[in-house]
Design a protein around this motif. Structure first.
Motif, PDB file in Angstrom:
ATOM      1  N   VAL A 156       5.930  12.280  -2.323  1.00  0.00           N
ATOM      2  CA  VAL A 156       6.911  11.428  -1.644  1.00  0.00           C
ATOM      3  C   VAL A 156       6.869  10.020  -2.227  1.00  0.00           C
ATOM      4  O   VAL A 156       7.899   9.429  -2.564  1.00  0.00           O
ATOM      5  N   GLY A 157       5.662   9.481  -2.350  1.00  0.00           N
ATOM      6  CA  GLY A 157       5.516   8.138  -2.883  1.00  0.00           C
ATOM      7  C   GLY A 157       5.990   8.006  -4.311  1.00  0.00           C
ATOM      8  O   GLY A 157       6.597   6.995  -4.693  1.00  0.00           O
ATOM      9  N   ASP A 158       5.733   9.018  -5.118  1.00  0.00           N
ATOM     10  CA  ASP A 158       6.165   8.974  -6.513  1.00  0.00           C
ATOM     11  C   ASP A 158       7.693   8.963  -6.616  1.00  0.00           C
ATOM     12  O   ASP A 158       8.261   8.338  -7.523  1.00  0.00           O
ATOM     13  N   ARG A 159       8.362   9.649  -5.719  1.00  0.00           N
ATOM     14  CA  ARG A 159       9.827   9.685  -5.761  1.00  0.00           C
ATOM     15  C   ARG A 159      10.445   8.328  -5.436  1.00  0.00           C
ATOM     16  O   ARG A 159      11.505   7.973  -5.980  1.00  0.00           O
TER      17      ARG A 159
ATOM     18  N   LEU B 216       3.489   2.337  -3.482  1.00  0.00           N
ATOM     19  CA  LEU B 216       2.057   2.185  -3.711  1.00  0.00           C
ATOM     20  C   LEU B 216       1.341   2.891  -2.567  1.00  0.00           C
ATOM     21  O   LEU B 216       1.925   3.169  -1.518  1.00  0.00           O
ATOM     22  N   PHE B 217       0.058   3.173  -2.783  1.00  0.00           N
ATOM     23  CA  PHE B 217      -0.726   3.903  -1.786  1.00  0.00           C
ATOM     24  C   PHE B 217      -1.941   3.082  -1.370  1.00  0.00           C
ATOM     25  O   PHE B 217      -2.431   2.238  -2.117  1.00  0.00           O
ATOM     26  N   ALA B 218      -2.443   3.372  -0.187  1.00  0.00           N
ATOM     27  CA  ALA B 218      -3.724   2.844   0.283  1.00  0.00           C
ATOM     28  C   ALA B 218      -4.272   3.847   1.284  1.00  0.00           C
ATOM     29  O   ALA B 218      -3.548   4.718   1.773  1.00  0.00           O
TER      30      ALA B 218
ATOM     31  N   PRO C 288      -3.073   6.825  -9.722  1.00  0.00           N
ATOM     32  CA  PRO C 288      -3.346   5.516 -10.332  1.00  0.00           C
ATOM     33  C   PRO C 288      -2.675   4.377  -9.576  1.00  0.00           C
ATOM     34  O   PRO C 288      -2.974   3.207  -9.844  1.00  0.00           O
ATOM     35  N   TRP C 289      -1.799   4.708  -8.633  1.00  0.00           N
ATOM     36  CA  TRP C 289      -1.106   3.688  -7.848  1.00  0.00           C
ATOM     37  C   TRP C 289      -1.770   3.466  -6.490  1.00  0.00           C
ATOM     38  O   TRP C 289      -1.184   2.863  -5.589  1.00  0.00           O
ATOM     39  N   ASP C 290      -2.986   3.947  -6.362  1.00  0.00           N
ATOM     40  CA  ASP C 290      -3.747   3.786  -5.126  1.00  0.00           C
ATOM     41  C   ASP C 290      -4.454   2.430  -5.149  1.00  0.00           C
ATOM     42  O   ASP C 290      -5.245   2.144  -6.046  1.00  0.00           O
ATOM     43  N   LEU C 291      -4.189   1.602  -4.140  1.00  0.00           N
ATOM     44  CA  LEU C 291      -4.785   0.267  -4.059  1.00  0.00           C
ATOM     45  C   LEU C 291      -6.183   0.283  -3.456  1.00  0.00           C
ATOM     46  O   LEU C 291      -6.834  -0.757  -3.366  1.00  0.00           O
TER      47      LEU C 291
ATOM     48  N   VAL D  89       4.099  -4.559 -10.591  1.00  0.00           N
ATOM     49  CA  VAL D  89       2.694  -4.821 -10.246  1.00  0.00           C
ATOM     50  C   VAL D  89       1.709  -4.070 -11.134  1.00  0.00           C
ATOM     51  O   VAL D  89       0.505  -4.108 -10.880  1.00  0.00           O
ATOM     52  N   ALA D  90       2.197  -3.418 -12.170  1.00  0.00           N
ATOM     53  CA  ALA D  90       1.320  -2.588 -13.005  1.00  0.00           C
ATOM     54  C   ALA D  90       0.131  -3.371 -13.539  1.00  0.00           C
ATOM     55  O   ALA D  90      -1.002  -2.878 -13.559  1.00  0.00           O
TER      56      ALA D  90
END
Length: 559
Positions: free
Chosen positions: A229-232, A236-238, A250-253, A342-343
């Motif tokens: 869902v987040g990739d679509r 970002l994730f936490a 890799p987008w996990d904070l 934010v990469a």
């Protein structure tokens, strides 16, 4: 050969063996028959030294393995000794069955207390059993524990423990659990389609979407679906501490809240739409209400019937797995603009705003330098268990974790120190093939010393790290700084390495980072058992999360 009838204690033991992996206990008059029934048949039983430890061992075993364990104590002081741990398990929503002795049915004796009333004050249901219902009520206790993810007590009156079992009579309906507050009972699993549609629409319109996962995501197995869902939508994730690495992205904070790295916390605060799934949104997770200051909409999904934080703008009740699947069906691909922006920031989230030296201002080790150095030498395949205290934010920040079971912080729900050593015993049994690593402060270590021998006896291979500042560091940095006399907050330094050696463990006194070379040598060998590190740390290095806490509680409206 004489054939013995099945007793009340035997019937309870039958159910315990069928429904749980092992039992942690301290034997006394009230549960002697039950424990004997377990051990005589070869059931796995771990003998603890303090009743509080039995519950925490069971809790951490569940947190680390996902499987149920049973705890057992005697009546009276055995029961009251366990109450802090019972409160912790209740607040943390950890399932277990606790078998306890109780006053005889003929009436209370001088040493008896109203255990049912005491448990009810904690929001815990008690089933008082007898010959006519011991088996059926023990089954119900396990059913309730698993369904609502709560501790449940099975109490055996002292004059009933050895009585012959009778034909079982079920006088309880499946909903007659008056000891569990309705707000804390698990609700319907099917989330409302209209509400799921609102979440999908908000994600597609969001410029800076963020998805936060709690332990509910891990338990439901919905992390991979939510990641898609987040990739679509370019989110970002936490995660909460207990859901670490559930997204494997890799987008996990990293950890959301007070234990976040500063850069990660700044990114979370910039999110405009936030989806929170299976997380409690307690003060730590909300970074003392500063975590999601930029959010226009915060959606929370949980099995509980109402939102758990006032900042939630829309609440959806339901199962995380079903919710994630429905949400995935409704979201479409969009330009991941926020990720591109934010990469560079995500490359080094752990960058310190200031350099960390080996020693603090007082000539003792800077705990941040110690924890970072240990991260370099400890194997990633480990189960890290922390006690609570001033030190507890540095390990989550600096140590990687192989999975959500790889980093545990039981005791935080009730905010009690001194439970860590017991918790390490439960973790060691949950993952005996992994290195068990316990991190505690010196105040908590002294409080929990009763179980150090239990840990030495039970751990296959483990390290106990005592961050020793000769003080209750939390109180020093919260109250001494306000001018309160610190005489009750500091104490003579205890040599935990010497104590550990006297009990049969190996131990090292660490006074510089160079001393950790001995740890590397121990790890590279085939040494078994427990290695204790007594590490002298500075009193003058204050955790940033505690500074935030001090600021929060200094505001009159939050006190």
């Amino acid at each position: 050969m004489q054939v013995h009838s099945k007793s009340v204690s035997d019937a309870i033991a039958d159910v315990v063996v069928q429904r749980s992996d092992l039992t942690f206990g301290v034997m006394g008059n009230g549960n002697a028959h039950f424990v004997s029934s377990l051990t005589s048949r070869g059931a796995k039983y771990v003998s603890a030294r303090h009743e509080s430890g039995t519950v925490m061992m069971s809790q951490t075993y569940n947190l680390a393995s996902g499987k149920l364990a049973t705890a057992t104590t005697t009546y009276g002081p055995g029961f009251t000794n366990a109450m802090t741990s019972l409160a912790e398990a209740r607040l943390a929503r950890v399932p277990m069955v606790v078998v306890v002795g109780d006053a005889p049915t003929s009436g209370k004796r001088g040493q008896d207390v109203d255990q049912v009333l005491a448990a009810r004050a904690l929001g815990i249901m008690t089933f008082v059993v007898g010959p006519e219902n011991a088996q059926v009520l023990t089954e119900k206790a396990f059913n309730l524990a698993e369904k609502d993810r709560v501790p449940v007590i099975v109490a055996i009156p002292y004059d009933q423990v050895a009585k012959d079992l009778e034909e079982q009579v079920d006088l309880f309906s499946d909903t007659d659990y008056s000891g569990v507050p309705p707000r804390e009972r698990a609700g319907q699993a099917e989330p409302d389609d209209v509400l799921v549609g609102r979440v999908a629409a908000a994600l597609e319109q969001a410029e800076r979407p963020l998805i936060i996962a709690g332990r509910g995501v891990h338990l439901s197995g919905s992390g991979a679906v939510l990641r898609e869902v987040g990739d679509r939508v370019g989110a970002l994730f936490a995660t909460s501490l207990m859901a670490r690495n559930v997204f494997d992205s890799p987008w996990d904070l990293g950890i959301a809240g007070g234990f976040s790295a500063p850069k990660a916390a700044a990114l979370m605060a910039a999110a405009d739409v936030v989806i929170v799934v299976g997380a409690s949104l307690n003060l730590y997770q909300m970074r003392y209400n500063t975590l999601l200051t930029g959010a226009k909409a915060i959606f929370q999904l949980d099995l509980l019937p109402t939102a758990t934080h006032s900042q939630v703008t829309e609440f959806i009740q339901g199962d995380a797995w079903i919710f994630a699947g429905k949400l995935l069906e409704r979201v479409t691909e969009k330009d991941p603009g926020w990720r591109s922006a934010v990469a560079d920031d995500i490359v080094d989230l752990l960058a310190e705003p200031e350099p960390v030296n080996e020693m603090g201002p007082d000539g003792r080790l800077d705990p941040r330098a110690v924890v970072k150095h240990l991260a370099e030498i400890l194997p990633v395949e480990r189960t890290a268990v922390q006690d609570t205290g001033h030190f507890m934010g540095w390990v989550p920040r600096y140590w990687p974790s192989p999975d959500p079971e790889g980093m545990l912080l039981p005791g935080l729900a009730v905010q009690s120190i001194g439970l860590g050593i017991s918790c390490a015993v439960g973790a060691a049994h949950a993952h005996p093939q992994r290195l068990t690593v316990l991190v505690c402060g010196d105040g908590g270590a002294s409080m929990g010393l009763a179980e150090l021998e239990t840990l030495i006896r039970n751990v296959r291979r483990g390290i106990m790290i005592v961050l020793n500042d000769a003080a209750y560091g939390m109180e020093v940095h919260q109250y001494a700084v306000k001018g309160l006399d610190e005489a009750g907050m500091v104490f003579d330094e205890v040599n935990y390495a010497a104590i550990a050696r006297s009990m049969g463990a190996k131990a090292i006194n660490v006074r510089s980072l160079a001393d950790l070379t001995d740890v590397e040598q121990w790890l590279s060998s085939d040494s078994q058992g427990l290695l204790v590190l007594d590490i002298a740390i500075s009193k003058e290095v204050v955790a940033d999360w505690l500074k935030m806490s001090n600021a929060y509680y200094s505001t009159p409206s939050t006190v």
